[in-house]
Motif scaffolding. Structure first.
Motif, PDB file in Angstrom:
ATOM      1  N   LYS A  22       2.823  -4.567 -11.816  1.00 59.15           N
ATOM      2  CA  LYS A  22       4.074  -5.211 -12.258  1.00 59.15           C
ATOM      3  C   LYS A  22       5.317  -4.528 -11.682  1.00 59.15           C
ATOM      4  O   LYS A  22       6.196  -5.196 -11.148  1.00 59.15           O
ATOM      5  N   SER A  23       5.389  -3.201 -11.809  1.00 57.88           N
ATOM      6  CA  SER A  23       6.584  -2.498 -11.306  1.00 57.88           C
ATOM      7  C   SER A  23       6.711  -2.660  -9.806  1.00 57.88           C
ATOM      8  O   SER A  23       7.817  -2.838  -9.287  1.00 57.88           O
ATOM      9  N   THR A  24       5.592  -2.588  -9.110  1.00 58.75           N
ATOM     10  CA  THR A  24       5.633  -2.729  -7.653  1.00 58.75           C
ATOM     11  C   THR A  24       6.151  -4.116  -7.278  1.00 58.75           C
ATOM     12  O   THR A  24       6.996  -4.253  -6.387  1.00 58.75           O
TER      13      THR A  24
ATOM     14  N   ILE B 136       8.131  -6.082  -9.023  1.00 53.17           N
ATOM     15  CA  ILE B 136       9.558  -6.204  -9.312  1.00 53.17           C
ATOM     16  C   ILE B 136      10.371  -5.390  -8.307  1.00 53.17           C
ATOM     17  O   ILE B 136      11.437  -5.801  -7.853  1.00 53.17           O
ATOM     18  N   ARG B 137       9.831  -4.232  -7.892  1.00 50.31           N
ATOM     19  CA  ARG B 137      10.547  -3.396  -6.929  1.00 50.31           C
ATOM     20  C   ARG B 137      10.579  -4.047  -5.544  1.00 50.31           C
ATOM     21  O   ARG B 137      11.497  -3.787  -4.758  1.00 50.31           O
ATOM     22  N   CYS B 138       9.582  -4.882  -5.251  1.00 49.96           N
ATOM     23  CA  CYS B 138       9.621  -5.628  -3.982  1.00 49.96           C
ATOM     24  C   CYS B 138      10.630  -6.770  -4.062  1.00 49.96           C
ATOM     25  O   CYS B 138      11.358  -7.028  -3.104  1.00 49.96           O
TER      26      CYS B 138
ATOM     27  N   VAL C  36       0.869  -1.180   0.000  1.00 53.03           N
ATOM     28  CA  VAL C  36       0.000   0.000   0.000  1.00 53.03           C
ATOM     29  C   VAL C  36       0.905   1.228   0.000  1.00 53.03           C
ATOM     30  O   VAL C  36       1.786   1.346   0.847  1.00 53.03           O
ATOM     31  N   TYR C  37       0.726   2.102  -0.996  1.00 55.60           N
ATOM     32  CA  TYR C  37       1.485   3.358  -1.022  1.00 55.60           C
ATOM     33  C   TYR C  37       0.683   4.419  -0.274  1.00 55.60           C
ATOM     34  O   TYR C  37      -0.536   4.482  -0.417  1.00 55.60           O
ATOM     35  N   GLY C  38       1.343   5.264   0.487  1.00 59.00           N
ATOM     36  CA  GLY C  38       0.682   6.376   1.159  1.00 59.00           C
ATOM     37  C   GLY C  38      -0.192   5.924   2.318  1.00 59.00           C
ATOM     38  O   GLY C  38      -0.273   4.739   2.623  1.00 59.00           O
TER      39      GLY C  38
ATOM     40  N   HIS D 191      -1.605  -5.535 -17.660  1.00 60.88           N
ATOM     41  CA  HIS D 191      -1.756  -4.185 -18.206  1.00 60.88           C
ATOM     42  C   HIS D 191      -1.072  -3.168 -17.311  1.00 60.88           C
ATOM     43  O   HIS D 191      -0.720  -3.470 -16.177  1.00 60.88           O
ATOM     44  N   SER D 192      -0.948  -1.949 -17.825  1.00 59.98           N
ATOM     45  CA  SER D 192      -0.423  -0.841 -17.042  1.00 59.98           C
ATOM     46  C   SER D 192      -1.299  -0.648 -15.791  1.00 59.98           C
ATOM     47  O   SER D 192      -2.521  -0.734 -15.881  1.00 59.98           O
ATOM     48  N   GLY D 193      -0.669  -0.462 -14.652  1.00 60.16           N
ATOM     49  CA  GLY D 193      -1.408  -0.260 -13.405  1.00 60.16           C
ATOM     50  C   GLY D 193      -1.742  -1.552 -12.667  1.00 60.16           C
ATOM     51  O   GLY D 193      -2.281  -1.528 -11.569  1.00 60.16           O
TER      52      GLY D 193
END
Ligand code: ADP
Ligand code: ADP
Length: 232
Positions: free
Chosen positions: A44-46, A48-50, A10-12, A39-41
């Protein structure tokens, strides 16, 4: 090899809280090429960043080769990061450094000796087919050549896992295929586990053993590529 259980991010906080991942489970075996498509959103990035420890999960566990990442202290995180190689959509090369120096960069950070670095960089240049381009700067290379430098740099620290974040999204179809063949070759040769995050179906179908579909911060389908994409 990679075991993710109940991963939530969870961001924020409060009104501004945004849930990027909610209770995501994923299991990736040693030596396989695993694709994550969405899809975008989708998250995926989150994800990989984890996995590469740029982001702390809000909840859940991430095991890489028997080590639980969320419990590591700073020193252990540095150590663990070296075991995870990473290639990016926009290559992320140092523009003021030559091909040689870009590949040598992670080796210098670990304090390898000059002769060791030289041997290793030459091996890697041969592996990715860039022996003739060692003294060039990134601006003098094609997109495919830049990504080959990215692959060589990622392999310099002998990682257990190679994470590919939309690694072919900026390349034309022919160049995409040559990079995918290179990844397949590396996977076979070193039995290296490869995780590919992408929104391109073609990438999944051409080299992945298994695939997971991510949607709304969770895995909604998972299995052999042929199973997942041939369902009615
Ligand atoms: P892509 O869709 O290409 O994967 P995004 O546009 O989702 O990339 O995200 C690009 C970067 O911006 C990421 O590092 C992500 O963490 C960050 N980001 C995405 N959405 C938000 C947001 N709502 N607020 C702040 N940062 C965000
Ligand atoms: P993808 O890579 O699949 O495009 P992301 O992981 O970038 O997905 O984003 C998943 C969700 O989390 C999106 O709704 C995005 O807006 C949100 N998000 C990502 N990064 C941030 C951030 N740093 N701050 C707030 N929200 C974010």
């Amino acid at each position: 090899m990679i075991e993710i259980r109940g991963l939530t991010k969870v961001y924020g906080k409060g009104d501004k809280a945004a849930t990027a991942l909610s209770g995501l489970n994923l299991s990736i075996k040693k030596g396989e090429i695993f694709g994550v498509i969405g899809h975008s959103g989708a998250g995926k990035s989150t994800l990989i960043r984890c996995i590469n420890l740029l982001e702390r999960p809000t909840e859940g566990e991430i095991w890489v080769d028997g080590v639980e990442l969320t419990k590591l202290n700073r020193g252990q995180l540095q150590e663990q990061r070296r075991k995870i190689g990473m290639i990016f959509q926009h290559f992320n090369l140092l523009s003021s450094a030559t091909v040689y120096d870009n590949i040598a960069f992670p080796l210098r950070l670990t304090g390898s000796t000059r002769p060791d670095i030289d041997l290793k960089v030459k091996d890697l240049l041969a592996l990715v087919g860039l022996e003739e381009h060692s003294d060039k700067y990134p601006a003098q290379l094609s997109g495919g050549q830049k990504q080959r430098v990215g692959v060589a740099r990622a392999l310099a620290s002998d990682p257990d896992v190679l994470l590919c974040d939309e690694a072919t999204s900026a390349l034309d179809p022919q160049t995409t295929d040559s990079i995918l063949r290179l990844l397949l070759d590396i996977n076979k040769r070193f039995h290296l586990t490869i995780v590919l995050i992408t929104h391109e179906m073609h990438v999944i179908q051409s080299i992945c053993d298994r695939v997971a579909v991510i949607h709304g911060g969770g895995i909604v389908e998972e299995g052999e590529v042929t199973e997942v994409f041939l369902k009615p």
